[in-house]
Design an enzyme around this catalytic site. Structure first.
Site, mmCIF file in Angstrom:
data_model
loop_
_atom_site.group_PDB
_atom_site.id
_atom_site.type_symbol
_atom_site.label_atom_id
_atom_site.label_comp_id
_atom_site.label_asym_id
_atom_site.label_seq_id
_atom_site.Cartn_x
_atom_site.Cartn_y
_atom_site.Cartn_z
ATOM 1 N N ASN A 1 0.817 -1.213 0.000
ATOM 2 C CA ASN A 1 0.000 0.000 0.000
ATOM 3 C C ASN A 1 0.855 1.270 0.000
ATOM 4 O O ASN A 1 1.880 1.355 0.670
ATOM 5 C CB ASN A 1 -0.925 0.021 1.225
ATOM 6 C CG ASN A 1 -2.032 -1.002 1.122
ATOM 7 O OD1 ASN A 1 -2.441 -1.385 0.030
ATOM 8 N ND2 ASN A 1 -2.528 -1.451 2.263
ATOM 9 N N HIS A 2 0.395 2.266 -0.740
ATOM 10 C CA HIS A 2 0.983 3.604 -0.764
ATOM 11 C C HIS A 2 -0.096 4.603 -0.353
ATOM 12 O O HIS A 2 -1.280 4.283 -0.328
ATOM 13 C CB HIS A 2 1.465 3.956 -2.170
ATOM 14 C CG HIS A 2 2.652 3.159 -2.623
ATOM 15 N ND1 HIS A 2 3.846 3.733 -2.987
ATOM 16 C CD2 HIS A 2 2.830 1.819 -2.772
ATOM 17 C CE1 HIS A 2 4.706 2.801 -3.350
ATOM 18 N NE2 HIS A 2 4.114 1.625 -3.234
ATOM 19 N N LEU A 3 0.342 5.818 -0.049
ATOM 20 C CA LEU A 3 -0.633 6.885 0.196
ATOM 21 C C LEU A 3 -1.427 7.125 -1.081
ATOM 22 O O LEU A 3 -0.862 7.189 -2.173
ATOM 23 C CB LEU A 3 0.087 8.171 0.614
ATOM 24 C CG LEU A 3 0.882 8.110 1.924
ATOM 25 C CD1 LEU A 3 1.645 9.424 2.125
ATOM 26 C CD2 LEU A 3 -0.037 7.845 3.108
#
Length: 207
Positions: free
Chosen positions: A82-84
């Site tokens: 996951n990334h922002l």
């Protein structure tokens, strides 16, 4: 005929590309129920390689129930991927250190929790399951699907992104099957019911 031994690694004689999965798993954050099997075209040791971005420091778990059927090339994407997504940039500056090391101060990457697969779930070839997904008991996932949303019990889903194709049974039957939860029976009772479990009439089950 002798009941299969859930504690053996390879349940099919002279065939080592299908295993009872819990007997080959080494990662304590992957939890697998009895009689769930994994079939791989090359090597069953590939299973953990297909659990992607599963970093110990995140602590998320992949939980798989009993009597599941998992085909070759099924991939589980975990929360480490996951990334922002609501920020101006989704680039993970902080992981590169130096003057960027404090980029995530006061912030956290998205975490959607554990990925949970119910009991008696069939996951077809080359399926990808995204982080935090919950797949209900008795579901079937078609080959080459990408599962981005939770799957209801006894649903058949497919596609990219996966969508419900149909339910396997009507609402009343599904409620009855979930209440029966045959996968929790003693193995002797399961064996006694084999003809009925492989049949289509729920009322034939010897409860």
């Amino acid at each position: 005929m002798k009941t299969p031994n859930k504690d053996i690694k390879f349940p099919l004689e002279n065939y080592e590309r299908l295993c009872f999965l819990k007997n080959v798993i080494k990662n304590p954050n992957i939890i697998v129920g009895d009689f769930t099997y994994y079939d791989d075209f090359e090597n069953v040791e590939n299973f953990e390689k297909n659990v992607k971005y599963h970093f110990d420091f995140i602590g998320d778990k992949l939980i798989i129930g009993k009597f599941c059927m998992i085909a070759s090339d099924v991939k589980f994407i975990m929360n480490g991927a996951n990334h922002l997504s609501k920020s101006i940039s989704s680039f993970p500056f902080a992981i590169f250190g130096g003057n960027w090391k404090n980029a995530m101060d006061g912030k956290t990457y998205p975490n959607k929790g554990n990925t949970e697969i119910g009991n008696d779930v069939w996951i077809g070839f080359n399926t990808t399951i995204m982080p935090g997904i919950k797949i209900g008991d008795g579901a079937i996932i078609a080959s080459n699907s990408t599962v981005t949303k939770n799957v209801e019990p006894y649903s058949i889903v497919g596609g990219n992104p996966a969508k419900e194709i149909k339910k396997r049974f009507n609402k009343e039957q599904i409620e009855k099957l979930l209440k029966i939860a045959w996968w929790n029976w003693e193995i002797e009772k399961i064996t006694e019911n084999l003809q009925n479990l492989t049949g289509e009439n729920i009322d034939d089950l010897k409860i």
